[in-house]
Design a protein around this motif. Structure first.
Motif, mmCIF file in Angstrom:
data_model
loop_
_atom_site.group_PDB
_atom_site.id
_atom_site.type_symbol
_atom_site.label_atom_id
_atom_site.label_comp_id
_atom_site.label_asym_id
_atom_site.label_seq_id
_atom_site.Cartn_x
_atom_site.Cartn_y
_atom_site.Cartn_z
ATOM 1 N N GLY A 1 6.225 -12.442 3.633
ATOM 2 C CA GLY A 1 6.456 -12.119 5.038
ATOM 3 C C GLY A 1 5.761 -10.843 5.485
ATOM 4 N N LEU A 2 5.138 -10.122 4.546
ATOM 5 C CA LEU A 2 4.467 -8.863 4.919
ATOM 6 C C LEU A 2 3.079 -9.152 5.471
ATOM 7 C CD1 LEU A 2 5.452 -6.593 1.882
ATOM 8 C CD2 LEU A 2 6.476 -6.635 4.166
ATOM 9 N N GLY A 3 2.677 -8.378 6.495
ATOM 10 C CA GLY A 3 1.389 -8.598 7.139
ATOM 11 C C GLY A 3 0.694 -7.296 7.474
ATOM 12 N N PRO A 4 -0.361 -7.389 8.282
ATOM 13 C CA PRO A 4 -1.198 -6.223 8.578
ATOM 14 C C PRO A 4 -0.447 -5.054 9.216
ATOM 15 C CG PRO A 4 -2.178 -8.254 9.442
ATOM 16 C CD PRO A 4 -0.842 -8.614 8.919
ATOM 17 N N ARG A 5 0.670 -5.312 9.889
ATOM 18 C CA ARG A 5 1.370 -4.219 10.558
ATOM 19 C C ARG A 5 2.332 -3.491 9.631
ATOM 20 N NH1 ARG A 5 5.088 -6.901 13.766
ATOM 21 N NH2 ARG A 5 5.343 -5.135 15.143
ATOM 22 N N ASP A 6 2.565 -4.048 8.446
ATOM 23 C CA ASP A 6 3.595 -3.524 7.564
ATOM 24 C C ASP A 6 3.034 -2.529 6.553
ATOM 25 O OD1 ASP A 6 5.525 -5.242 8.797
ATOM 26 O OD2 ASP A 6 4.625 -6.905 7.687
ATOM 27 N N ALA A 7 3.938 -1.779 5.920
ATOM 28 C CA ALA A 7 3.520 -0.743 4.976
ATOM 29 C C ALA A 7 4.394 -0.769 3.734
ATOM 30 C CB ALA A 7 3.590 0.632 5.634
ATOM 31 N N VAL A 8 3.779 -0.524 2.578
ATOM 32 C CA VAL A 8 4.506 -0.368 1.320
ATOM 33 C C VAL A 8 4.168 1.004 0.756
ATOM 34 C CG1 VAL A 8 4.680 -1.134 -1.085
ATOM 35 C CG2 VAL A 8 4.635 -2.837 0.766
ATOM 36 N N CYS A 9 5.180 1.810 0.477
ATOM 37 C CA CYS A 9 4.973 3.133 -0.104
ATOM 38 C C CYS A 9 5.681 3.192 -1.449
ATOM 39 C CB CYS A 9 5.523 4.220 0.807
ATOM 40 S SG CYS A 9 4.658 4.316 2.380
ATOM 41 N N VAL A 10 4.917 3.536 -2.475
ATOM 42 C CA VAL A 10 5.456 3.591 -3.829
ATOM 43 C C VAL A 10 5.657 5.061 -4.187
ATOM 44 C CG1 VAL A 10 5.063 2.916 -6.221
ATOM 45 C CG2 VAL A 10 4.214 1.462 -4.361
ATOM 46 N N LEU A 11 6.914 5.495 -4.259
ATOM 47 C CA LEU A 11 7.204 6.915 -4.486
ATOM 48 C C LEU A 11 7.899 7.149 -5.824
ATOM 49 C CD1 LEU A 11 8.621 7.992 -0.967
ATOM 50 C CD2 LEU A 11 6.250 7.628 -1.657
ATOM 51 N N THR A 12 7.859 6.175 -6.712
ATOM 52 C CA THR A 12 8.693 6.246 -7.917
ATOM 53 C C THR A 12 8.232 7.284 -8.924
ATOM 54 O OG1 THR A 12 7.402 4.401 -8.723
ATOM 55 C CG2 THR A 12 9.583 3.905 -7.872
ATOM 56 N N HIS A 13 6.916 7.598 -8.961
ATOM 57 C CA HIS A 13 6.420 8.566 -9.957
ATOM 58 C C HIS A 13 6.616 8.068 -11.382
ATOM 59 C CE1 HIS A 13 6.500 12.028 -7.041
ATOM 60 N NE2 HIS A 13 5.440 12.301 -7.736
ATOM 61 N N ASP A 14 6.740 6.806 -11.570
ATOM 62 C CA ASP A 14 7.064 6.297 -12.905
ATOM 63 C C ASP A 14 6.269 5.011 -13.102
ATOM 64 O OD1 ASP A 14 8.185 5.007 -15.103
ATOM 65 O OD2 ASP A 14 10.231 5.641 -14.609
ATOM 66 N N VAL B 1 -0.009 -7.038 3.031
ATOM 67 C CA VAL B 1 0.478 -5.808 3.651
ATOM 68 C C VAL B 1 -0.691 -4.915 4.084
ATOM 69 C CG1 VAL B 1 0.706 -4.364 1.563
ATOM 70 C CG2 VAL B 1 2.300 -4.069 3.478
ATOM 71 N N GLY B 2 -0.570 -4.305 5.275
ATOM 72 C CA GLY B 2 -1.687 -3.559 5.842
ATOM 73 C C GLY B 2 -1.901 -2.201 5.205
ATOM 74 N N TYR B 3 -0.828 -1.560 4.776
ATOM 75 C CA TYR B 3 -0.938 -0.220 4.193
ATOM 76 C C TYR B 3 -0.202 -0.196 2.867
ATOM 77 C CZ TYR B 3 -0.299 4.730 3.325
ATOM 78 O OH TYR B 3 -0.304 5.970 2.732
ATOM 79 N N ALA C 1 -9.902 -4.300 -4.979
ATOM 80 C CA ALA C 1 -8.656 -4.171 -4.215
ATOM 81 C C ALA C 1 -8.088 -2.765 -4.373
ATOM 82 C CB ALA C 1 -7.644 -5.218 -4.675
ATOM 83 N N LEU C 2 -8.159 -2.225 -5.594
ATOM 84 C CA LEU C 2 -7.664 -0.861 -5.821
ATOM 85 C C LEU C 2 -8.438 0.132 -4.960
ATOM 86 C CD1 LEU C 2 -7.192 -0.701 -9.712
ATOM 87 C CD2 LEU C 2 -5.417 -0.809 -7.963
ATOM 88 N N ALA C 3 -9.766 -0.031 -4.938
ATOM 89 C CA ALA C 3 -10.605 0.912 -4.201
ATOM 90 C C ALA C 3 -10.415 0.787 -2.696
ATOM 91 C CB ALA C 3 -12.071 0.697 -4.570
ATOM 92 N N SER C 4 -10.250 -0.452 -2.221
ATOM 93 C CA SER C 4 -10.215 -0.619 -0.772
ATOM 94 C C SER C 4 -8.805 -0.523 -0.196
ATOM 95 C CB SER C 4 -10.840 -1.961 -0.384
ATOM 96 O OG SER C 4 -10.087 -3.022 -0.933
ATOM 97 N N ARG C 5 -7.789 -0.834 -0.990
ATOM 98 C CA ARG C 5 -6.457 -0.949 -0.383
ATOM 99 C C ARG C 5 -5.465 0.128 -0.812
ATOM 100 N NH1 ARG C 5 -4.058 -6.795 -0.720
ATOM 101 N NH2 ARG C 5 -2.583 -5.861 0.729
#
Lengths: 280, 104
Positions: free
Chosen positions: A173-186, A202-204, A230-234
């Motif tokens: 259900g995630l699309g270009p307007r959505d964001a995922v932030c990974v803050l776990t540090h692990d 997901v857009g971001y 994908a790593l480099a661009s996203r």
């Protein structure tokens, strides 16, 4: 409802239910050169289509020819997916690069989603900042002691689960307007979270950590088979703009600003594009 | 539109006809983006806005005319409109506003 008709009733109902809907309105017409064939009538100023997306998109109203209405419904669906309100121009039979019929496509999309992995102090600040920007915020951490509603009052939802399992559920259900932030540090959480997020549209996608954490994480991601391009661009990592943020709140602003800039395509100094220590 | 929905309900439930004005185009610097909406009831009550306050007065006048005539009209408000409109935008931009009866 005196006066108002079925299109407004459907629009009103969708808005109240926070369901996606697009309103197409004719804002101008100009007879152009007709290249063969009888010219059908031009639509009237203010003529409308209402489009509700889905497996079987629902289209209410009529603007012009069957071909034009089909193209309008398609383009309204695309605009809605991006969450943008745009003007478009067509020939009277829906031809591209013609200016006979000008429309405004208004997107009324449900709030975009911000998914934050890791129940840390930065998460509480980012959840609050995400709400300020109008996101629906989900916080996810596999540790029930940390992932509690009490610690993240701003979040719409706090989920105790592994990142990859949550994304298996909500990722489609995630699309270009959505964001995922990974803050776990692990890396135990980071790697599956990023790998799963890369499988979504997901857009971001951003991940927190020092330069060293970032370098190690990249190595693990490559070992785990992440696509190099994908790593480099996203992947925005280290996450955030280079504004000298230190506190969780300042960091939340740096992250949100990067999300806004990313969506707008603005050129800004992201931490990812610099070298040297993040904190001076 | 969403922010004026409650007011629209109120106007309509009171049995009033309503004109809807929406920004449908912006050139240059403009205070509101396309989609910004303002409603005017036939008794002259207003909800929402289409600019930073520069053209609302003129739009109310036009909206009441639209309710009388029953047909949509497109109006342009700009900084340098010297003859057609005495109303201008101090920001220097141009606003295209569609004003129509809410009868759809």
């Amino acid at each position: 409802m005196t006066g108002a008709g079925p299109l407004f009733a459907a629009l009103r109902q969708a808005l109240l239910a926070s369901e996606p809907v697009a309103l197409v309105t004719v804002i101008g017409t100009e007879p152009g050169d007709e290249a063969g064939g009888p010219a059908g009538p031009l639509p009237a100023l203010g003529a409308k289509l209402l489009v509700r997306p889905g497996a079987e998109p629902e289209v209410l109203g009529r603007v012009g020819s069957e071909e034009l209405d089909r193209v309008l419904a398609r383009d309204a669906g695309a605009a809605l997916e991006q969450g943008v309100t745009v003007d478009r121009h067509y020939g009277r039979r829906g031809e591209a690069r013609r200016h006979e019929v000008s429309v405004l496509i208004e997107s009324f999309a449900p709030p975009p989603q911000l998914v934050i992995f890791g129940a840390v102090d930065f998460t509480a600040a980012l959840a609050a900042a995400g709400k300020l920007l109008g996101y629906r915020v989900t916080v996810c951490d596999a540790r029930p002691v940390f992932a509690t509603r009490r610690r993240f009052p701003a979040a719409d939802e706090v989920v105790v689960d592994w990142p990859d399992r949550l994304l298996a559920r909500i990722g489609p259900g995630l699309g270009p307007r959505d964001a995922v932030c990974v803050l776990t540090h692990d890396t135990k959480f980071d790697v599956p979270a990023i790998l799963s997020a890369l499988q979504t549209r997901v857009g971001y996608l951003g991940a927190m950590g020092s330069r060293r954490t970032h370098t190690e994480r990249l190595a693990r991601l490559r070992e785990a088979g992440a696509d190099e391009e994908a790593l480099a661009s996203r992947l925005m990592s280290p996450i955030g703009l280079d504004i000298g943020a230190r506190t969780p709140e300042e960091t939340a602003v740096a992250i949100c600003a990067e999300i806004v800039a990313h969506r707008a395509g603005a050129r800004v100094p992201s931490l990812r594009d610099r070298s040297g220590p993040i904190h001076t | 539109m969403k922010e004026i929905l409650a007011d629209l309900d109120r106007f309509l439930e009171a049995g009033e006809r309503v004109a809807l004005a929406r920004v449908v185009g912006v050139e240059g610097s403009g205070p509101r983006d396309p989609g910004a909406a303002m409603a005017v009831s036939e008794s002259g009550e207003v909800a929402g806005s289409v600019s930073g306050g520069c053209v609302e007065g003129a739009v109310v006048t036009e909206a009441l005319e639209v309710l009388q005539e029953g047909t949509p009209r497109l109006r342009t408000f700009g900084y340098s409109d010297d003859e057609a409109f005495a109303v201008g935008l101090t920001c220097g931009g141009t606003l295209h506003i569609l004003i129509e009866p809410l009868d759809w």
